[in-house]
Design a protein around this motif. Sequence first.
Motif, PDB file in Angstrom:
ATOM      1  N   GLY A   1     -15.110 -16.028   8.472  1.00  0.00           N
ATOM      2  CA  GLY A   1     -15.459 -15.000   7.874  1.00  0.00           C
ATOM      3  C   GLY A   1     -15.301 -13.766   8.710  1.00  0.00           C
ATOM      4  O   GLY A   1     -15.153 -13.552   9.834  1.00  0.00           O
ATOM      5  N   GLY A   2     -15.447 -12.662   7.753  1.00  0.00           N
ATOM      6  CA  GLY A   2     -15.100 -11.329   8.639  1.00  0.00           C
ATOM      7  C   GLY A   2     -14.709 -10.190   7.478  1.00  0.00           C
ATOM      8  O   GLY A   2     -15.132 -10.326   6.208  1.00  0.00           O
ATOM      9  N   VAL A   3     -14.217  -9.223   7.940  1.00  0.00           N
ATOM     10  CA  VAL A   3     -14.148  -8.018   6.900  1.00  0.00           C
ATOM     11  C   VAL A   3     -12.254  -7.643   7.050  1.00  0.00           C
ATOM     12  O   VAL A   3     -12.023  -7.523   8.460  1.00  0.00           O
ATOM     13  CB  VAL A   3     -14.805  -6.659   7.332  1.00  0.00           C
ATOM     14  N   LEU A   4     -11.808  -7.458   6.133  1.00  0.00           N
ATOM     15  CA  LEU A   4     -10.441  -7.103   6.030  1.00  0.00           C
ATOM     16  C   LEU A   4     -10.273  -5.884   5.331  1.00  0.00           C
ATOM     17  O   LEU A   4     -10.410  -5.714   4.078  1.00  0.00           O
ATOM     18  CB  LEU A   4      -9.467  -8.242   5.345  1.00  0.00           C
ATOM     19  N   SER A   5      -9.989  -4.866   6.039  1.00  0.00           N
ATOM     20  CA  SER A   5     -10.026  -3.264   5.632  1.00  0.00           C
ATOM     21  C   SER A   5      -8.571  -3.053   5.431  1.00  0.00           C
ATOM     22  O   SER A   5      -7.632  -3.148   6.119  1.00  0.00           O
ATOM     23  CB  SER A   5     -10.262  -2.408   6.379  1.00  0.00           C
ATOM     24  N   ILE A   6      -8.074  -2.366   4.123  1.00  0.00           N
ATOM     25  CA  ILE A   6      -6.686  -1.877   3.826  1.00  0.00           C
ATOM     26  C   ILE A   6      -6.893  -0.323   3.564  1.00  0.00           C
ATOM     27  O   ILE A   6      -7.594  -0.072   2.526  1.00  0.00           O
ATOM     28  CB  ILE A   6      -6.085  -2.947   2.567  1.00  0.00           C
ATOM     29  N   ASP A   7      -6.288   0.377   3.952  1.00  0.00           N
ATOM     30  CA  ASP A   7      -6.191   1.987   3.841  1.00  0.00           C
ATOM     31  C   ASP A   7      -4.603   2.419   3.799  1.00  0.00           C
ATOM     32  O   ASP A   7      -3.709   1.885   4.503  1.00  0.00           O
ATOM     33  CB  ASP A   7      -7.020   2.457   5.108  1.00  0.00           C
ATOM     34  N   ILE A   8      -4.578   3.414   2.891  1.00  0.00           N
ATOM     35  CA  ILE A   8      -3.290   3.966   2.618  1.00  0.00           C
ATOM     36  C   ILE A   8      -3.528   5.496   2.786  1.00  0.00           C
ATOM     37  O   ILE A   8      -4.367   5.997   2.181  1.00  0.00           O
ATOM     38  CB  ILE A   8      -2.672   3.475   1.280  1.00  0.00           C
ATOM     39  N   ASP A   9      -2.746   6.214   3.638  1.00  0.00           N
ATOM     40  CA  ASP A   9      -2.772   7.533   3.610  1.00  0.00           C
ATOM     41  C   ASP A   9      -1.235   8.043   4.011  1.00  0.00           C
ATOM     42  O   ASP A   9      -0.470   7.261   4.165  1.00  0.00           O
ATOM     43  CB  ASP A   9      -3.643   8.006   4.889  1.00  0.00           C
ATOM     44  N   SER A  10      -1.097   9.470   4.120  1.00  0.00           N
ATOM     45  CA  SER A  10       0.111  10.049   4.397  1.00  0.00           C
ATOM     46  C   SER A  10      -0.157  11.143   5.695  1.00  0.00           C
ATOM     47  O   SER A  10      -0.661  11.996   5.349  1.00  0.00           O
ATOM     48  CB  SER A  10       0.532  10.811   3.072  1.00  0.00           C
ATOM     49  N   PRO A  11       0.001  10.529   6.634  1.00  0.00           N
ATOM     50  CA  PRO A  11      -0.101  11.273   8.104  1.00  0.00           C
ATOM     51  C   PRO A  11       0.765  12.429   8.073  1.00  0.00           C
ATOM     52  O   PRO A  11       0.580  13.340   8.840  1.00  0.00           O
ATOM     53  CB  PRO A  11       0.341  10.180   9.069  1.00  0.00           C
TER      54      PRO A  11
END
Length: 497
Positions: A400-410
Amino acid sequence: MQILEQQKMPAPDPPAVESKGWRGQFNLLRWFSLGSFLIIAGVALGLGYISTRFVVEESIERDSMLTAQFIQAIGDAEVRHAGITTTRTMGEMLDPRQENAYPDVNPESRAASRIEFLDHVEHLPDILLATVYALDRTVVWSTNPELIGVRIEDDDELDESFEMKEAVSTSYHEIDEERPEQKLLREPQYLFIENYIPMFNADRSKVIAMVEIYKEPVDLVERIQRGFKAIWLATVLGGAVIYLALFWIVRRAAMLLQSQQKQLINNETFAALGEMSSAVAHSLRNPLANIRSSAELAQEIASQSAQKNIGDIINQVDRMSRWVRELLVSLRPMNDDYETVDLVMALDDTLSAFDALIKRSGVEVRFTPQSCPPIVSQQVLLTQILNSLFANALEAMPKGGVLSIDIDSPQPGHVRMTLNDTGKGMTKQQQQMAFKPFFTTKQGGLGVGLALVKRIMERFEGSVELTSQEQEGTRVCLNFKVATGGEYGAQHTAGRG
């Protein structure tokens, strides 16, 4: 995110081209740096030396010419001032031993003109020594009384000036002790000049006396030194600019050649392994399909105790099938057809496909869908990338754990997707080898996951970045190029399948 697989499979040996080291291959940048520096330095030094010598010689020659013209003009003026006939010159007045040689000249006028002339010579600015030679090279007058009456022999410059009927000048930095006429009244500090100024008869057909002037032109020396500084500064700066400009060009060329060399090595590696691997993969697909079909039929009639063993067989067959499929995809040539792909939709599809595995692993997914411009990619290949990254991230978090998904525009025109996991992480050595083809640490892994991800991203003008800490997790950033209608309007748009 644990992108590397867990088997301790050794990485393939680097190609022979890379293993030769510094001494085994021609280093363009190194040899150019050395060679161009020596050449430019040599040329700069040569030009600087020639320029400084030219400045010195031209300055001395100009000063000598002006001095000669000034002395001769003073002589002519004093002759006229004394009322001496114009058929006589100051050159004929300088030798006191010839007082009776010219009966048409009043002795008093002759002596007065000579005294006035020599007084002007004696008080010239910057003078170190002034000497007058008769035709027989005897010193008939000098600002240094010790020289009067001395006959100078074997003086090539004096003889040359008598014979050539023109002024001769020479520069010195030190007094020549072997020359008896260089008995200067004071020690010069830096540079002093010797001028031989011929004095003619009336029709200028013969040199009958010679005026020698030693002078230390302080103002001229200062100007020469300033010229030296300007010339050498310009030479050094010019050489440095040329060297740095050429170095930058060759460095860019060397980096391009190195990049192309690595790409060529990778292509040759894929090509060499492709033929063999394709044959092996295609030979395995049909037997694996038969094994799975037989296992499924056996599972329907098998006893409860055999169900688990048959399930393990099916799972291992599925794993081998995925292995074969990844191998074929990684070795297949990629086309250059661009598609405008919806990244958020692709992520939703991948999360749906991995939903059961996510729940079974006890992993918490943190992803908030948001508007995102379409990106440049291919739907099938983007799905392959996401599947590979999600599978490895979940394998890195078996408890188990945490899976983070982020979308941005650098930055404008680009979209970045960041995938973070809280898995076991990677060592620094594993991070360095992560994108190498066929490097793996996962049991049963092929080692083409990240290599394929990098290859696909670069094909579509994107990039992939990986950072990781042991026992803390892994972070992968996918940088995509935004698709614009004008640039990709001719391509087709891929939506949800």
